[in-house]
Design a protein around this motif. Structure first.
Motif, short mmCIF file in Angstrom:
data_model
loop_
_atom_site.label_atom_id
_atom_site.label_comp_id
_atom_site.label_asym_id
_atom_site.label_seq_id
_atom_site.Cartn_x
_atom_site.Cartn_y
_atom_site.Cartn_z
N PHE A 158 3.96 -2.68 3.31
CA PHE A 158 4.23 -1.40 2.87
C PHE A 158 4.68 -0.44 4.14
CE2 PHE A 158 2.85 -2.69 -1.17
CZ PHE A 158 3.45 -1.64 -2.05
N GLU A 159 5.81 -0.79 4.75
CA GLU A 159 6.33 -0.02 5.73
C GLU A 159 6.25 1.38 5.58
OE1 GLU A 159 6.92 -1.57 8.74
OE2 GLU A 159 7.10 0.05 9.74
N PHE A 199 -3.91 3.10 -4.07
CA PHE A 199 -4.72 1.87 -3.71
C PHE A 199 -5.20 1.28 -4.86
CE2 PHE A 199 -4.90 1.27 0.72
CZ PHE A 199 -4.18 2.47 1.18
N GLU A 200 -5.61 2.20 -6.06
CA GLU A 200 -6.10 1.51 -7.14
C GLU A 200 -5.24 0.94 -8.08
OE1 GLU A 200 -8.32 4.99 -8.83
OE2 GLU A 200 -10.43 4.28 -7.86
N SER A 220 0.94 -5.03 -5.90
CA SER A 220 0.70 -5.66 -4.77
C SER A 220 -0.20 -5.50 -3.59
CB SER A 220 2.06 -5.72 -4.12
OG SER A 220 2.90 -4.52 -4.50
N LEU A 221 -0.70 -3.93 -3.80
CA LEU A 221 -1.88 -3.86 -2.93
C LEU A 221 -3.00 -4.46 -3.35
CD1 LEU A 221 -1.33 -0.15 -2.01
CD2 LEU A 221 -0.86 -1.95 -0.70
N LYS A 271 -7.83 -7.24 -3.08
CA LYS A 271 -8.72 -7.54 -3.88
C LYS A 271 -9.49 -8.99 -3.76
CE LYS A 271 -8.78 -3.92 -7.46
NZ LYS A 271 -8.05 -3.72 -8.67
N GLY A 272 -10.73 -9.05 -3.39
CA GLY A 272 -11.29 -10.29 -3.31
C GLY A 272 -11.05 -11.12 -1.80
N ILE A 273 -10.49 -10.18 -1.05
CA ILE A 273 -9.99 -11.19 0.12
C ILE A 273 -10.98 -10.44 1.27
CG2 ILE A 273 -8.16 -11.51 1.87
CD1 ILE A 273 -7.19 -12.29 -0.65
#
Ligand code: SF4
Lengths: 151, 362
Positions: free
Chosen positions: B123-124, B189-190, B194-195, B200-202
């Protein structure tokens, strides 16, 4: 294709941190961000020395960075401009004569523009880069002239 | 057939690295099975210079140059150690001004980290937006201390500059605006698809491992572990000005981002409380005598606990200054998280640690 003509309109930057406190590196980021917008001069922060025109160095030179700094400098094609950003890059600054520090970078590679300040403010960085672009243009013209004389 | 592993080096100079650090990832297919890293490229020898080149009154300004991001925490930790040795009692005003600067520093450091994380997710534009919002805090810091990065604001026995009514008004106005922007960011962010895919989970760390591997700062609080120096130490009056511990569950990149976002909100709250209840008083106390003895100080930097040990024997020069920084203490945690992750996620995971090599190597 004559690349040199386009070079002066879009100088690419290679940034290397050879032992700084991060302060000046963050100010480079701030200068690239929208408020100061260094990118309006066609500048792109680029990680590849082979494509860079302006070598932006921050930090007092440490022993372990020394060889890498010279290696990177050698890999940048001519014409190139070296900008020393921040007091500690110019002279060693607060880190001068610490046991792991070689002081300023100019005892190892030639420096064209010195930007003082701890940390150098984004305004000063913009000033320095504009100077560097002028020097880059002069160097390019010189190279062109030599080429013309021999063809 | 035996499994073949591939070594992938990153660094010491690389476009996505601000600082020189070299990684050697050992990967099998996509999975990282081993990691080796070398952080010593920016070692300058500050600890030694603090005891041989500089007098104790100067050292506060030298240790600020350990790291440009948490300059204020370094000089604060050192100054509190010296003040402890000198037996100085600080007044409320000095304490409050110090907390004010520390929390402003935390806000801008967290925003820088968040901007890096979104940049690594591709996300530039959002990176640029967060960097732009961050400028408001940089301006406030400049108005208070006179400099953007290396403030040189803290001195032994006080602070170097007072704030006036105009600056107070400016601070209240700017943080109010920023508060709304942070709300928008939290929503992005919520809910952004794609965010969450990337976050999530990473890079998961469990709560047990957080204790075993000595995680600290937002990394630990994202697992639900209640680890915060501001809770335990009474060096700074954080509890008086409205400090709350932000805890999240999950321990992945998403939770870390959330902890940082809500901590920014909490810091904004503290800044507002401080400005509204700023007591009157001197900003610089008289300093008598020379430091003698040993002192230990722990403070909460934006990345976790910072630890200073100072030994002096009554002279102008100190005998020993030991600095332990959050990134240095957390290297085992980082390695634990990296093992088993996908190589493609490595830059995003790394950015979510918010590592600081200048701190680590000194
Ligand atoms: S000039 Fe100052 S702020 Fe810049 S890198 Fe050196 S010590 Fe840090």
């Amino acid at each position: 294709m004559n690349l040199d003509t386009y070079k002066k309109k879009s100088p690419w930057i290679l940034h290397y941190n050879c032992g700084s406190c991060n302060g000046c590196d963050i100010e480079i980021l701030a200068a690239l961000a929208p408020k100061y917008d260094l990118e309006r001069f066609g500048i792109l922060n680029n990680g590849n020395p082979k494509q860079a025109d302006i070598f932006l160095v921050t930090g007092a030179l440490t022993y372990r960075s020394r060889a890498r700094l010279i290696e990177l400098y050698k890999q940048i094609p001519e014409p190139k401009v070296v900008v020393a950003l921040g007091s500690c890059t110019c002279t060693g600054g607060v880190f001068r004569d610490m046991y792991n520090v070689e002081n300023g970078i100019d005892s190892f590679i030639p420096v064209d523009v010195y930007i003082p300040g701890c940390a150098a403010s984004p305004e000063l960085i913009i000033d320095g880069i504009i100077k560097a672009i002028d020097i880059l243009e002069a160097k390019t013209n010189e190279k062109e002239k030599v080429k013309k004389d021999f063809t | 057939m035996p499994k073949k592993s591939i070594n992938i080096p990153i660094g010491s100079q690389h476009i996505s690295l601000l600082e020189p650090v070299r990684f050697k990832f050992t990967t099998e297919n996509e999975k990282i099975v081993g990691i080796d890293w070398d952080v010593g490229f920016v070692h300058r020898g500050i600890e030694k210079a603090c005891t041989q080149k500089f007098e104790y009154k100067q050292v506060g300004y030298v240790v600020a140059r350990v790291c440009g991001l948490c300059a204020i925490t370094h000089s604060l930790a050192y100054t509190y150690a010296i003040e402890q040795l000198l037996g100085l009692e600080l007044n409320k005003k000095i304490q409050y001004l110090r907390v004010l600067m520390l929390e402003l520093d935390r806000i801008h450091s967290h925003m820088l980290c968040l901007s890096h994380t979104v940049e690594n997710a591709g996300f530039e534009a959002m990176f640029m937006k967060i960097m732009n919002d961050r400028e408001a805090i940089m301006q406030l810091q400049e108005a208070i201390s006179g400099n953007r990065i290396q403030f040189d604001y803290i001195s032994v026995g006080g602070v170097n500059r007072d704030i006036d009514k105009a600056i107070e008004k400016q601070i209240l106005k700017e943080v109010q605006i920023l508060d709304h922007k942070i709300d928008d960011l939290i929503e992005a962010f919520e809910t952004n698809w794609s965010l969450s895919l990337k976050f999530k989970g990473i890079g998961v760390l469990s709560k047990e491992d957080a204790y075993i591997y000595n995680a600290m700062g937002p990394l630990a609080r994202a697992t639900g572990a209640r680890i915060d120096t501001r809770l335990e130490s009474n060096v700074m009056p954080h509890k008086e000005v409205g400090y709350e511990t932000i805890l999240f569950e999950g321990g992945d990149i998403y939770a870390r981002n959330m902890v940082r976002l809500y901590e920014i909100k909490n810091s904004i709250q503290m800044v507002q409380n401080i400005i509204q209840g700023l007591p009157e008083g001197e900003i610089q106390l008289k300093v008598k005598g020379k430091p003698k003895g040993e002192a230990l100080i722990r403070l909460e930097a934006p990345r976790g606990e910072i630890f200073y040990y100072v030994r002096a024997d009554g002279g102008n020069m100190l005998r020993r200054v030991r600095i332990k920084t959050p990134t240095y203490s957390q290297v085992p945690t980082f390695i634990k998280i990296f093992k088993g992750a996908n190589y493609a996620d490595a830059p995003a995971i790394l950015a979510s640690f918010d590592p600081c090599m200048s701190c680590t190597a000194k």
